[in-house]
Design a protein around this motif. Structure first.
Motif, PDB file in Angstrom:
ATOM      1  N   GLU A   1       0.813  -1.216   0.000  1.00 55.62           N
ATOM      2  CA  GLU A   1       0.000   0.000   0.000  1.00 55.62           C
ATOM      3  C   GLU A   1       0.847   1.267   0.000  1.00 55.62           C
ATOM      4  OE1 GLU A   1      -2.911  -0.001   3.061  1.00 55.62           O
ATOM      5  OE2 GLU A   1      -3.815  -1.906   2.440  1.00 55.62           O
ATOM      6  N   SER A   2       1.813   1.355   0.911  1.00 56.40           N
ATOM      7  CA  SER A   2       2.596   2.585   1.052  1.00 56.40           C
ATOM      8  C   SER A   2       3.893   2.584   0.260  1.00 56.40           C
ATOM      9  CB  SER A   2       2.932   2.816   2.530  1.00 56.40           C
ATOM     10  OG  SER A   2       3.787   1.792   3.021  1.00 56.40           O
ATOM     11  N   GLY A   3       4.353   1.399  -0.153  1.00 53.22           N
ATOM     12  CA  GLY A   3       5.641   1.303  -0.831  1.00 53.22           C
ATOM     13  C   GLY A   3       6.812   1.349   0.132  1.00 53.22           C
ATOM     14  N   GLU A   4       6.529   1.261   1.446  1.00 55.34           N
ATOM     15  CA  GLU A   4       7.591   1.352   2.446  1.00 55.34           C
ATOM     16  C   GLU A   4       8.409   0.066   2.493  1.00 55.34           C
ATOM     17  OE1 GLU A   4       8.173   2.618   7.154  1.00 55.34           O
ATOM     18  OE2 GLU A   4       6.203   1.970   6.443  1.00 55.34           O
ATOM     19  N   ILE A   5       9.712   0.226   2.709  1.00 56.72           N
ATOM     20  CA  ILE A   5      10.611  -0.916   2.842  1.00 56.72           C
ATOM     21  C   ILE A   5      10.508  -1.463   4.257  1.00 56.72           C
ATOM     22  CG2 ILE A   5      13.008  -1.703   2.707  1.00 56.72           C
ATOM     23  CD1 ILE A   5      13.476   0.817   0.893  1.00 56.72           C
ATOM     24  N   LEU A   6      10.212  -2.752   4.385  1.00 58.41           N
ATOM     25  CA  LEU A   6      10.115  -3.423   5.672  1.00 58.41           C
ATOM     26  C   LEU A   6      11.183  -4.516   5.728  1.00 58.41           C
ATOM     27  CD1 LEU A   6       6.227  -3.987   5.778  1.00 58.41           C
ATOM     28  CD2 LEU A   6       7.499  -1.952   6.484  1.00 58.41           C
ATOM     29  N   MET A   7      11.833  -4.672   6.866  1.00 59.19           N
ATOM     30  CA  MET A   7      12.849  -5.721   6.992  1.00 59.19           C
ATOM     31  C   MET A   7      12.870  -6.274   8.410  1.00 59.19           C
ATOM     32  SD  MET A   7      15.660  -4.569   8.966  1.00 59.19           S
ATOM     33  CE  MET A   7      17.065  -5.451   8.317  1.00 59.19           C
ATOM     34  N   LYS A   8      13.337  -7.507   8.525  1.00 61.72           N
ATOM     35  CA  LYS A   8      13.520  -8.105   9.846  1.00 61.72           C
ATOM     36  C   LYS A   8      14.837  -8.874   9.869  1.00 61.72           C
ATOM     37  CE  LYS A   8       9.939 -10.897  10.294  1.00 61.72           C
ATOM     38  NZ  LYS A   8       9.072 -12.021  10.773  1.00 61.72           N
ATOM     39  N   ALA A   9      15.537  -8.779  10.989  1.00 58.48           N
ATOM     40  CA  ALA A   9      16.808  -9.465  11.175  1.00 58.48           C
ATOM     41  C   ALA A   9      17.140  -9.451  12.662  1.00 58.48           C
ATOM     42  CB  ALA A   9      17.923  -8.783  10.384  1.00 58.48           C
ATOM     43  N   ASP A  10      17.998 -10.381  13.080  1.00 57.24           N
ATOM     44  CA  ASP A  10      18.351 -10.492  14.499  1.00 57.24           C
ATOM     45  C   ASP A  10      19.198  -9.333  14.995  1.00 57.24           C
ATOM     46  OD1 ASP A  10      16.958 -12.851  14.742  1.00 57.24           O
ATOM     47  OD2 ASP A  10      18.697 -14.127  14.348  1.00 57.24           O
ATOM     48  N   TRP A  11      19.747  -8.534  14.071  1.00 52.94           N
ATOM     49  CA  TRP A  11      20.593  -7.409  14.503  1.00 52.94           C
ATOM     50  C   TRP A  11      19.828  -6.089  14.573  1.00 52.94           C
ATOM     51  CZ3 TRP A  11      21.639 -10.232   9.979  1.00 52.94           C
ATOM     52  CH2 TRP A  11      21.261  -9.628   8.785  1.00 52.94           C
ATOM     53  N   VAL A  12      18.518  -6.124  14.351  1.00 53.18           N
ATOM     54  CA  VAL A  12      17.704  -4.911  14.471  1.00 53.18           C
ATOM     55  C   VAL A  12      17.645  -4.488  15.934  1.00 53.18           C
ATOM     56  CG1 VAL A  12      15.336  -4.016  14.259  1.00 53.18           C
ATOM     57  CG2 VAL A  12      16.346  -5.343  12.402  1.00 53.18           C
ATOM     58  N   MET A  13      17.549  -3.195  16.172  1.00 55.55           N
ATOM     59  CA  MET A  13      17.517  -2.642  17.531  1.00 55.55           C
ATOM     60  C   MET A  13      16.438  -3.306  18.388  1.00 55.55           C
ATOM     61  SD  MET A  13      15.443   0.963  17.199  1.00 55.55           S
ATOM     62  CE  MET A  13      13.728   1.001  16.646  1.00 55.55           C
ATOM     63  N   SER A  14      16.640  -3.229  19.692  1.00 55.48           N
ATOM     64  CA  SER A  14      15.610  -3.727  20.601  1.00 55.48           C
ATOM     65  C   SER A  14      14.495  -2.706  20.787  1.00 55.48           C
ATOM     66  CB  SER A  14      16.228  -4.081  21.957  1.00 55.48           C
ATOM     67  OG  SER A  14      16.924  -2.966  22.508  1.00 55.48           O
ATOM     68  N   GLY A  15      14.753  -1.467  20.366  1.00 55.65           N
ATOM     69  CA  GLY A  15      13.735  -0.421  20.469  1.00 55.65           C
ATOM     70  C   GLY A  15      14.365   0.930  20.745  1.00 55.65           C
ATOM     71  N   TYR A  16      13.521   1.948  20.892  1.00 53.16           N
ATOM     72  CA  TYR A  16      13.983   3.288  21.255  1.00 53.16           C
ATOM     73  C   TYR A  16      13.950   3.434  22.779  1.00 53.16           C
ATOM     74  CZ  TYR A  16      13.120   4.518  16.333  1.00 53.16           C
ATOM     75  OH  TYR A  16      13.124   4.572  14.954  1.00 53.16           O
ATOM     76  N   TYR A  17      15.000   3.992  23.335  1.00 50.76           N
ATOM     77  CA  TYR A  17      15.110   4.147  24.778  1.00 50.76           C
ATOM     78  C   TYR A  17      13.967   5.010  25.313  1.00 50.76           C
ATOM     79  CZ  TYR A  17      17.433   4.871  29.299  1.00 50.76           C
ATOM     80  OH  TYR A  17      17.751   4.889  30.638  1.00 50.76           O
ATOM     81  N   LYS A  18      13.218   4.462  26.273  1.00 51.83           N
ATOM     82  CA  LYS A  18      12.109   5.148  26.946  1.00 51.83           C
ATOM     83  C   LYS A  18      10.960   5.528  26.000  1.00 51.83           C
ATOM     84  CE  LYS A  18      14.769   7.432  30.617  1.00 51.83           C
ATOM     85  NZ  LYS A  18      15.145   8.751  31.165  1.00 51.83           N
ATOM     86  N   GLU A  19      10.881   4.846  24.846  1.00 53.36           N
ATOM     87  CA  GLU A  19       9.816   5.150  23.887  1.00 53.36           C
ATOM     88  C   GLU A  19       9.107   3.858  23.475  1.00 53.36           C
ATOM     89  OE1 GLU A  19       8.791   8.004  22.938  1.00 53.36           O
ATOM     90  OE2 GLU A  19      10.407   9.429  23.373  1.00 53.36           O
TER      91      GLU A  19
ATOM     92  N   ASP B   1       4.502  -5.914  13.839  1.00 55.03           N
ATOM     93  CA  ASP B   1       4.416  -7.205  13.139  1.00 55.03           C
ATOM     94  C   ASP B   1       5.785  -7.862  12.948  1.00 55.03           C
ATOM     95  OD1 ASP B   1       1.615  -6.827  12.830  1.00 55.03           O
ATOM     96  OD2 ASP B   1       1.993  -5.573  11.070  1.00 55.03           O
ATOM     97  N   GLY B   2       6.749  -7.497  13.807  1.00 53.71           N
ATOM     98  CA  GLY B   2       8.060  -8.131  13.742  1.00 53.71           C
ATOM     99  C   GLY B   2       8.991  -7.557  12.690  1.00 53.71           C
ATOM    100  N   TYR B   3       8.516  -6.583  11.931  1.00 55.82           N
ATOM    101  CA  TYR B   3       9.339  -5.961  10.892  1.00 55.82           C
ATOM    102  C   TYR B   3       9.716  -4.542  11.289  1.00 55.82           C
ATOM    103  CZ  TYR B   3       8.496  -9.608   7.382  1.00 55.82           C
ATOM    104  OH  TYR B   3       8.464 -10.792   6.700  1.00 55.82           O
ATOM    105  N   LEU B   4      10.929  -4.143  10.920  1.00 54.93           N
ATOM    106  CA  LEU B   4      11.331  -2.749  11.079  1.00 54.93           C
ATOM    107  C   LEU B   4      10.738  -1.948   9.920  1.00 54.93           C
ATOM    108  CD1 LEU B   4      13.067  -0.435  12.298  1.00 54.93           C
ATOM    109  CD2 LEU B   4      14.913  -1.198  10.771  1.00 54.93           C
ATOM    110  N   HIS B   5       9.940  -0.943  10.253  1.00 54.22           N
ATOM    111  CA  HIS B   5       9.357  -0.057   9.245  1.00 54.22           C
ATOM    112  C   HIS B   5      10.354   1.077   9.014  1.00 54.22           C
ATOM    113  CE1 HIS B   5       5.080  -1.686   9.321  1.00 54.22           C
ATOM    114  NE2 HIS B   5       5.758  -2.415  10.215  1.00 54.22           N
ATOM    115  N   THR B   6      11.050   1.032   7.885  1.00 56.33           N
ATOM    116  CA  THR B   6      12.217   1.889   7.666  1.00 56.33           C
ATOM    117  C   THR B   6      11.868   3.357   7.419  1.00 56.33           C
ATOM    118  OG1 THR B   6      12.251   1.534   5.270  1.00 56.33           O
ATOM    119  CG2 THR B   6      13.440  -0.073   6.655  1.00 56.33           C
ATOM    120  N   GLY B   7      10.669   3.639   6.931  1.00 58.15           N
ATOM    121  CA  GLY B   7      10.329   5.010   6.569  1.00 58.15           C
ATOM    122  C   GLY B   7      10.790   5.373   5.172  1.00 58.15           C
ATOM    123  N   ASP B   8      11.557   4.463   4.536  1.00 59.27           N
ATOM    124  CA  ASP B   8      11.998   4.680   3.161  1.00 59.27           C
ATOM    125  C   ASP B   8      11.059   3.974   2.197  1.00 59.27           C
ATOM    126  OD1 ASP B   8      14.344   6.234   3.599  1.00 59.27           O
ATOM    127  OD2 ASP B   8      15.365   4.422   4.302  1.00 59.27           O
TER     128      ASP B   8
END
Length: 560
Positions: free
Chosen positions: A376-394, A404-411
């Protein structure tokens, strides 16, 4: 170690320090320039200083995994401080060296940093006002700060840590605050295993840790790419890292280093290109390259002049590199290895296969990861074990970005049948014109890459009928007559708009007189343009320029 290294079970960086300390103690690890001279630090000397600082930090009796910040330009002791924080069992919070006092205050409070290392900085006296009370300060050798504990004194008065603590792979190792083009910086949490798995993924595609490479460090070490390419690979490979002293000595420092692996953002590669063309115009260069006896000589001279005559791997990342720039370097006998990633995925998403390069793309996904395009949006989604655990305090923002287990890159991107990814823009950069049409500015801007008169370009047009381009001229452009610049720009614009639909076509091009820089707030620390800042700065003028009868307009310099 290289032959026996188990790629599926890489040690932590701290364990690699212990290894090189024992196996190659007298080999040079760090090289620091000063006044035309180089001070070197062997592996034994480096790890000894790391051990002493780690012991000092341990004696502060901070809670385990306390946050410890570093604010300094790149230097040998930046690396030593960073590794000492880890060895002491704490979390590194590396910061950009050009933050304002308010920005520094915001991040130090948000990260709950207990200690601050300060080093080589331009405006420390102004920045220091942002340091909250109660933070323990440590001044690196190149720091002008006189009231903090001094690194050299600590080295003299503290015994090195004797034991070899090994960090747990699941522990947090760093919080990297993004330099985002909009909004408050976000703290990306990276664990030790993120580093290990990211290096493993790169190694499977590109052998970067099989031998001791030479690295040249000049881009901010707090950025994920510089940390990954230079610090992390430098330590894993058992190589050496040399630093730049200043902008004035950049060329000489690079020539002295002759790196075997060199990383640059597209704007750096463009600056190198413009530097060559300033001495040897493109038409003359093309002519000389057609002469067999001269072609090799010219190419080698250019490589030597750039300080890249020994380079085996040339990396471009952090922003899309125009195809025309790739092609120009290939003519010089230099292939730029395109990488695509971001802080949130440790800079590891796609890589260009050297034996199957596809111009105009950013390569294919690394092993051990999954990548797809949102239909729908054309956004690049990826998943891998080296992706961050999250944003600190966010937690809420983390949940959105990691939905959904994927990093939504914004690109935004497109992927062909062979898995090659093409970046088509940034979702946040997309704007709607007064005609209600959406414009993705990136591809339009990339079309100007072959025009050596153009140093910087930004396509805007929110609420205008059609987009307009703001342009900063390069030194080459500034040296030409207005007539020659106008002629070249008209040709470039006509070529760029050929492949655009009517509502995407640039209506006006405005040549602005003030270059965009980090200092005037238009570029991020990684030299990305803040579109919202430009839109705000030129509010009112955009409509005036749009109504101007000329297609290409020179901004009038105020005499007030």
């Amino acid at each position: 170690m290289h032959e026996k290294l188990d790629i599926d079970h890489l040690p932590t960086l701290t364990e690699m320090l212990y290894h090189w300390e024992q196996t190659k103690p007298d080999d040079v690890f760090l090289r620091q320039p000063s006044g035309g001279q180089w001070t070197t630090y062997t592996w034994a000397e480096s790890v000894d200083q790391i051990r002493r600082m780690a012991q000092y930090l341990s004696e502060l009796n901070l809670p385990r995994l306390s946050k410890i910040a570093i604010v300094s330009k790149n230097c040998a002791h930046w690396i030593l401080a960073d590794q000492a924080i880890t060895m002491a069992g704490h979390v590194s919070v590396p910061l950009y060296p050009n933050l304002t006092a308010n920005q520094l205050n915001e991040i130090l409070i948000h990260s709950e940093s207990k200690v601050l290392f300060t080093g080589k900085l331009e405006d420390w006296d102004l920045m220091k006002e942002g340091v909250p009370k109660g933070i323990h300060g440590i001044a690196l050798p190149l720091s002008t700060e006189s009231t903090y504990s001094r690194w050299d004194n600590i080295m003299e008065q503290t015994q090195p840590m004797i034991e070899n603590p090994i960090p747990h792979s699941d522990n947090l190792v760093a919080i990297l605050y993004t330099s985002g083009t909009t909004g408050t910086p976000k703290g990306v949490m990276l664990q030790h295993n993120n580093y290990q798995l990211a290096v493993r993924a790169v190694q499977k595609v590109l052998s970067v840790i099989n031998k001791p490479h030479r690295f040249f460090s000049y881009l901010p070490l707090c950025h994920v790419a510089e940390r990954g390419v230079v610090e992390t690979c430098g330590i894993y490979s058992g190589g050496s890292i040399s630093f730049v002293e200043s902008l004035d000595t950049f060329v000489q420092n690079l020539q002295d280093t002759q790196p075997t692996i060199f990383f640059g953002v597209p704007r750096i590669w463009t600056k190198f290109q413009l530097g060559v063309l300033a001495k040897l115009p493109q038409k003359k260069l093309d002519l000389l390259l057609k002469i067999p006896l001269l072609s090799t000589f010219i190419k080698n001279k250019i490589k030597k002049g750039l300080g890249l005559s020994k380079a085996e791997i040339l990396v471009t990342a952090a922003a899309p590199c125009p195809q025309s720039l790739h092609e120009w370097y290939q003519k010089m006998g230099l292939s730029l290895l395109e990488l695509y990633g971001m802080t949130e995925n440790h800079g590891i998403c796609t890589i260009m296969p050297l034996d199957a390069m596809q111009m105009g793309t950013v390569g294919t996904a690394y092993p051990d990861m999954d990548m797809k395009i949102d239909p729908e949006s054309g956004e690049i989604l990826m998943k891998a074990d080296w992706v961050m655990s999250g944003y600190y305090k966010e937690p809420e923002l983390s949940a959105q970005v990691l939905a959904d287990g994927y990093l939504h890159t914004g690109d935004m991107g497109e992927m062909d049948a062979q898995g090659y990814l093409t970046i088509t823009g940034r979702i946040k950069d997309t704007f709607k014109t007064a005609k209600g049409k959406f414009i993705v500015p990136g591809p339009i801007e990339w079309g100007f890459a072959l025009n050596s008169d153009v140093e910087q370009i930004c396509v805007l047009g929110r609420s205008l009928p059609q987009p307009i381009a703001l342009i900063v001229l390069s030194e080459i452009g500034l040296s030409k007559s207005q007539e020659d610049v106008l002629h070249g720009l008209k040709e470039t614009i006509s070529q760029v708009v050929q492949n655009l639909v009517d509502y995407e076509k640039i209506k006006k091009a405005i040549i602005v007189h003030e270059p965009w820089s980090i200092e005037n707030g238009i570029l991020t620390p990684t030299m990305k343009i803040k579109r919202n800042v430009l839109e705000h700065r030129y509010t009112g003028k955009l409509e005036e320029w749009y109504s101007h009868p000329e297609t290409i307009i020179w901004e009038q310099v105020s005499t007030a």
